[in-house]
Structures are given as C-alpha cells and as structure tokens.
Scaffold this motif. Structure first.
Motif, PDB file in Angstrom:
ATOM      1  N   TYR A  35      47.842  89.557  45.514  1.00 49.10           N
ATOM      2  CA  TYR A  35      48.172  89.134  47.000  1.00 49.10           C
ATOM      3  C   TYR A  35      47.284  87.767  47.464  1.00 49.10           C
ATOM      4  CZ  TYR A  35      49.302  89.768  51.857  1.00 49.10           C
ATOM      5  OH  TYR A  35      49.570  89.565  53.312  1.00 49.10           O
ATOM      6  N   THR A  42      53.658  88.092  50.304  1.00 49.69           N
ATOM      7  CA  THR A  42      53.826  88.928  51.304  1.00 49.69           C
ATOM      8  C   THR A  42      55.285  89.539  51.110  1.00 49.69           C
ATOM      9  OG1 THR A  42      52.509  87.604  52.767  1.00 49.69           O
ATOM     10  CG2 THR A  42      54.151  89.239  53.609  1.00 49.69           C
ATOM     11  N   HIS A  46      55.968  93.321  49.920  1.00 47.85           N
ATOM     12  CA  HIS A  46      56.949  94.289  50.926  1.00 47.85           C
ATOM     13  C   HIS A  46      57.895  94.974  50.232  1.00 47.85           C
ATOM     14  CE1 HIS A  46      59.124  95.355  54.509  1.00 47.85           C
ATOM     15  NE2 HIS A  46      60.325  94.758  53.922  1.00 47.85           N
TER      16      HIS A  46
END
Length: 64
Positions: A35, A42, A46
C-alpha cells in the motif's frame, strides 16, 4: 470524439472474480498487499477488504 462510458460495476465484478480465482489457486500462500497511499493501491485495498468481508459473511475461508 466522446468518451466511451465505463461499466464500473462490470469492472468491479471482474476484479472480484480475479480475487476468487486467486484464492482458489493460491489460498495456501500468505497474501501480502503493498500500500503506497496512491489511487491504485487505495482501490485495490478497498476491493480486497470488501471481497474479504463478503467471503467471510458467506462462511467461506480467507487465504492465509
């Protein structure tokens, strides 16, 4: 020339199918997700969290 509309729901579903196939093929491996805080990571994070939640709610195991 007008931009072609994007079927976002179809793309999300396709990404979830990739995660399902990866879980079947690599479920015994430890999954690590990098990340960086950017848009791409992102979105991936998610998608992965939503996929994992749905999988657990369906009574299915998660990869290691």
């Amino acid at each position: 020339m007008a931009a072609k509309p994007v079927d976002l729901e179809a793309r999300v579903e396709a990404a979830r199918e990739v995660l399902d196939r990866a879980a079947e093929e690599f479920g015994d491996c430890i999954w690590e997700v990098g990340y960086s805080g950017g848009k791409d990571s992102t979105v991936l994070l998610h998608l992965l969290v939503e996929w994992a939640r749905d999988r657990l709610n369906a009574g299915r195991d998660l990869p290691r």
